[in-house]
Motif scaffolding. Sequence first.
Motif, PDB file in Angstrom:
ATOM      1  N   TRP A   1       0.765  -1.232  -0.189  1.00  0.00           N
ATOM      2  CA  TRP A   1      -0.093   0.039  -0.066  1.00  0.00           C
ATOM      3  C   TRP A   1       0.831   1.074  -0.038  1.00  0.00           C
ATOM      4  O   TRP A   1       0.610   2.404  -0.498  1.00  0.00           O
ATOM      5  N   LYS A   2       1.960   1.163   0.646  1.00  0.00           N
ATOM      6  CA  LYS A   2       2.690   2.315   0.623  1.00  0.00           C
ATOM      7  C   LYS A   2       3.506   2.752  -0.717  1.00  0.00           C
ATOM      8  O   LYS A   2       3.397   3.857  -1.021  1.00  0.00           O
ATOM      9  N   ASP A   3       3.612   1.752  -1.472  1.00  0.00           N
ATOM     10  CA  ASP A   3       4.116   1.991  -2.648  1.00  0.00           C
ATOM     11  C   ASP A   3       2.860   2.662  -3.600  1.00  0.00           C
ATOM     12  O   ASP A   3       3.130   3.469  -4.267  1.00  0.00           O
ATOM     13  N   VAL A   4       1.704   2.110  -3.375  1.00  0.00           N
ATOM     14  CA  VAL A   4       0.348   2.608  -3.984  1.00  0.00           C
ATOM     15  C   VAL A   4       0.433   4.086  -4.039  1.00  0.00           C
ATOM     16  O   VAL A   4       0.327   4.791  -4.863  1.00  0.00           O
ATOM     17  N   PHE A   5       0.295   4.280  -2.545  1.00  0.00           N
ATOM     18  CA  PHE A   5       0.391   5.772  -2.069  1.00  0.00           C
ATOM     19  C   PHE A   5       1.383   6.550  -2.808  1.00  0.00           C
ATOM     20  O   PHE A   5       1.176   7.749  -3.362  1.00  0.00           O
TER      21      PHE A   5
ATOM     22  N   ILE B   1      -9.289   2.158  -5.364  1.00  0.00           N
ATOM     23  CA  ILE B   1      -8.948   1.011  -4.358  1.00  0.00           C
ATOM     24  C   ILE B   1     -10.443   0.768  -3.829  1.00  0.00           C
ATOM     25  O   ILE B   1     -10.576  -0.287  -3.409  1.00  0.00           O
ATOM     26  N   LEU B   2     -11.224   1.742  -3.383  1.00  0.00           N
ATOM     27  CA  LEU B   2     -12.662   1.508  -3.026  1.00  0.00           C
ATOM     28  C   LEU B   2     -13.501   1.860  -4.237  1.00  0.00           C
ATOM     29  O   LEU B   2     -13.289   2.701  -5.180  1.00  0.00           O
ATOM     30  N   ARG B   3     -14.722   1.453  -4.182  1.00  0.00           N
ATOM     31  CA  ARG B   3     -15.853   1.680  -4.917  1.00  0.00           C
ATOM     32  C   ARG B   3     -16.830   2.201  -4.002  1.00  0.00           C
ATOM     33  O   ARG B   3     -17.088   1.483  -2.843  1.00  0.00           O
ATOM     34  N   LYS B   4     -17.631   3.183  -4.415  1.00  0.00           N
ATOM     35  CA  LYS B   4     -18.759   3.742  -3.830  1.00  0.00           C
ATOM     36  C   LYS B   4     -20.180   2.816  -4.218  1.00  0.00           C
ATOM     37  O   LYS B   4     -20.344   2.846  -5.372  1.00  0.00           O
ATOM     38  N   VAL B   5     -20.911   2.477  -3.186  1.00  0.00           N
ATOM     39  CA  VAL B   5     -22.104   1.808  -3.480  1.00  0.00           C
ATOM     40  C   VAL B   5     -23.122   2.476  -2.680  1.00  0.00           C
ATOM     41  O   VAL B   5     -22.996   2.918  -1.633  1.00  0.00           O
ATOM     42  N   ASN B   6     -24.337   2.422  -3.456  1.00  0.00           N
ATOM     43  CA  ASN B   6     -25.564   3.286  -2.776  1.00  0.00           C
ATOM     44  C   ASN B   6     -26.707   2.227  -2.544  1.00  0.00           C
ATOM     45  O   ASN B   6     -27.170   1.824  -3.663  1.00  0.00           O
ATOM     46  N   PHE B   7     -27.260   1.948  -1.332  1.00  0.00           N
ATOM     47  CA  PHE B   7     -28.399   1.091  -1.247  1.00  0.00           C
ATOM     48  C   PHE B   7     -29.678   1.867  -1.067  1.00  0.00           C
ATOM     49  O   PHE B   7     -30.642   1.011  -0.401  1.00  0.00           O
ATOM     50  N   GLY B   8     -29.703   2.896  -1.159  1.00  0.00           N
ATOM     51  CA  GLY B   8     -30.739   3.808  -0.796  1.00  0.00           C
ATOM     52  C   GLY B   8     -31.224   4.051   0.464  1.00  0.00           C
ATOM     53  O   GLY B   8     -32.430   4.263   0.861  1.00  0.00           O
ATOM     54  N   ASP B   9     -30.265   3.828   1.478  1.00  0.00           N
ATOM     55  CA  ASP B   9     -30.422   4.117   2.682  1.00  0.00           C
ATOM     56  C   ASP B   9     -30.257   5.474   3.513  1.00  0.00           C
ATOM     57  O   ASP B   9     -29.814   5.581   4.631  1.00  0.00           O
TER      58      ASP B   9
ATOM     59  N   ARG C   1     -26.945   6.991   2.895  1.00  0.00           N
ATOM     60  CA  ARG C   1     -25.605   7.036   3.235  1.00  0.00           C
ATOM     61  C   ARG C   1     -24.934   6.291   2.109  1.00  0.00           C
ATOM     62  O   ARG C   1     -25.475   5.471   1.622  1.00  0.00           O
ATOM     63  N   GLU C   2     -23.543   6.896   2.027  1.00  0.00           N
ATOM     64  CA  GLU C   2     -22.790   5.997   1.132  1.00  0.00           C
ATOM     65  C   GLU C   2     -22.042   4.932   1.700  1.00  0.00           C
ATOM     66  O   GLU C   2     -21.755   5.171   2.867  1.00  0.00           O
ATOM     67  N   HIS C   3     -21.800   3.772   0.987  1.00  0.00           N
ATOM     68  CA  HIS C   3     -21.234   2.829   1.515  1.00  0.00           C
ATOM     69  C   HIS C   3     -19.932   2.394   0.468  1.00  0.00           C
ATOM     70  O   HIS C   3     -20.165   2.988  -0.855  1.00  0.00           O
ATOM     71  N   TYR C   4     -19.037   1.826   1.004  1.00  0.00           N
ATOM     72  CA  TYR C   4     -17.686   1.579   0.242  1.00  0.00           C
ATOM     73  C   TYR C   4     -17.346   0.272   0.380  1.00  0.00           C
ATOM     74  O   TYR C   4     -17.647  -0.490   1.387  1.00  0.00           O
ATOM     75  N   GLU C   5     -16.719  -0.358  -0.641  1.00  0.00           N
ATOM     76  CA  GLU C   5     -16.429  -1.635  -0.625  1.00  0.00           C
ATOM     77  C   GLU C   5     -14.732  -1.657  -1.618  1.00  0.00           C
ATOM     78  O   GLU C   5     -14.766  -0.907  -2.376  1.00  0.00           O
ATOM     79  N   MET C   6     -14.071  -2.469  -1.118  1.00  0.00           N
ATOM     80  CA  MET C   6     -12.789  -2.717  -1.830  1.00  0.00           C
ATOM     81  C   MET C   6     -12.934  -3.475  -3.198  1.00  0.00           C
ATOM     82  O   MET C   6     -13.806  -4.329  -3.248  1.00  0.00           O
ATOM     83  N   ILE C   7     -12.134  -2.611  -4.261  1.00  0.00           N
ATOM     84  CA  ILE C   7     -11.947  -3.503  -5.293  1.00  0.00           C
ATOM     85  C   ILE C   7     -10.817  -4.048  -5.394  1.00  0.00           C
ATOM     86  O   ILE C   7      -9.462  -3.702  -5.311  1.00  0.00           O
ATOM     87  N   ARG C   8     -10.911  -5.526  -5.312  1.00  0.00           N
ATOM     88  CA  ARG C   8      -9.747  -6.269  -5.431  1.00  0.00           C
ATOM     89  C   ARG C   8      -9.480  -7.178  -6.715  1.00  0.00           C
ATOM     90  O   ARG C   8     -10.654  -7.670  -7.090  1.00  0.00           O
ATOM     91  N   ARG C   9      -8.381  -7.063  -7.259  1.00  0.00           N
ATOM     92  CA  ARG C   9      -8.244  -7.664  -8.503  1.00  0.00           C
ATOM     93  C   ARG C   9      -8.576  -9.024  -8.401  1.00  0.00           C
ATOM     94  O   ARG C   9      -8.787  -9.796  -9.205  1.00  0.00           O
ATOM     95  N   ALA C  10      -8.455  -9.546  -7.142  1.00  0.00           N
ATOM     96  CA  ALA C  10      -8.263 -10.989  -6.902  1.00  0.00           C
ATOM     97  C   ALA C  10      -9.961 -11.453  -6.981  1.00  0.00           C
ATOM     98  O   ALA C  10     -10.359 -12.294  -7.802  1.00  0.00           O
ATOM     99  N   ALA C  11     -10.725 -10.588  -6.126  1.00  0.00           N
ATOM    100  CA  ALA C  11     -12.014 -11.004  -6.017  1.00  0.00           C
ATOM    101  C   ALA C  11     -12.939 -10.698  -7.308  1.00  0.00           C
ATOM    102  O   ALA C  11     -12.595  -9.602  -8.178  1.00  0.00           O
ATOM    103  N   ARG C  12     -13.853 -11.416  -7.649  1.00  0.00           N
ATOM    104  CA  ARG C  12     -14.641 -11.036  -8.924  1.00  0.00           C
ATOM    105  C   ARG C  12     -15.368  -9.944  -8.607  1.00  0.00           C
ATOM    106  O   ARG C  12     -15.949  -9.673  -7.565  1.00  0.00           O
ATOM    107  N   PHE C  13     -15.575  -9.456  -9.622  1.00  0.00           N
ATOM    108  CA  PHE C  13     -16.397  -8.244  -9.856  1.00  0.00           C
ATOM    109  C   PHE C  13     -17.706  -8.683  -9.411  1.00  0.00           C
ATOM    110  O   PHE C  13     -18.384  -9.872  -9.790  1.00  0.00           O
TER     111      PHE C  13
END
Lengths: 155, 155
Positions: free
Chosen positions: B15-19, B77-85, B87-99
């Motif tokens: 992460w250090k490198d990413v920053f 690194i994160l994406r924003k998702v909105n479930f209509g409640d 407030r905004e929610h965030y989740e990690m975008i991992r290259r490993a995990a499937r979209f």
Amino acid sequence: MIIFFIEVKDLPESWKDVFHRFNKKATSSRRAILEVFEEKGQHLSAEDVYEHLRAKKKKVGIATVYRNLDLLLRMGILRKVNFGDGREHYEMIRRAARFHHHLICTRCGQVVDCEEMTQEEEEFLQHLRKELEQRQGFVIHSYHIYFYGLCPRCR
Amino acid sequence: MIIFFIEVKDLPESWKDVFHRFNKKATSSRRAILEVFEEKGQHLSAEDVYEHLRAKKKKVGIATVYRNLDLLLRMGILRKVNFGDGREHYEMIRRAARFHHHLICTRCGQVVDCEEMTQEEEEFLQHLRKELEQRQGFVIHSYHIYFYGLCPRCR
DNA sequence: ACCTCAATGAAAAATATTATCATTTTCCAT
DNA sequence: ATGGAAAATGATAATATTTTTCATTGAGGT
Ligand SMILES: [Mn+2]
Ligand SMILES: [Mn+2]
Ligand SMILES: [Zn+2]
Ligand SMILES: [Zn+2]
């Protein structure tokens, strides 16, 4: 003559029946809000609706706007869309108009409706939906696809 | 021995490198926030992150949480998702995990990830994306499908 | 026309997010 | 390692959005 006049005045307002069906009153505020959506189109925030009403000299409190946007949502007349700008937007669900998706410019916030859907696309989404219903045990009522990118001017 | 120790300690922190790549400082707040997402998973609101940090005895101001959620968003690194409640929610975008997409219960608010996507589905969405890019002149970077319905318990 | 209860408006309150600014921390050059 | 510039942070105030409260109004059934 008088009968004729009453008829043409009441005919476009089958909203009255819709409200009745839901045991809700067809108040002038509610009609005015629907009128705004019919005249001013899509993607309106509560504040947008409120401003359009003022412009039309129709005084409706902002709380009433919020309350009725929520009601119309629950009645299935509006749907809520979120473009990540910090407020909720609403648009009318018309049986006539095609279902559509949204294309959002992440730089300037421009939103474009994507209306045309091929038969193939339609079938695909139905298929995906059925599959998810089975897999997750949900009943799926609707879906919404957002595409994010850069618009012609921002790219 | 010492060299080995340094290696295993620094290795997980690319992460250090990413920053660094983004000319941003790898502060302890930022690392702690990333740690929360790695440990506590998906769909976290700013408040959620803040609370998890407190639970870990890591004191980070709420303003810093908001600032860094936005930064991590812009860094991809994160994406924003909105479930209509509301407030905004965030989740990690991992290259490993499937979209994945989201299935939302409109009654209780439960959110389910839809991870499995068939080859067919993948192809279809690429096709739709290309088509939209041509038709609208956008460059599309990502998309997000929300399905709405009732979960097994609410149906 | 009356009556009842849902609906409304005005205002306050609750939530969520962003801005301000003095202080602290990171990190690069020494 | 040390010093210093600039970025980042925390506390707080400010802003923005949405919801609640409650006294008053009005829609619609009788
Ligand atoms: Mn639209
Ligand atoms: Mn998810
Ligand atoms: Zn744009
Ligand atoms: Zn549910």
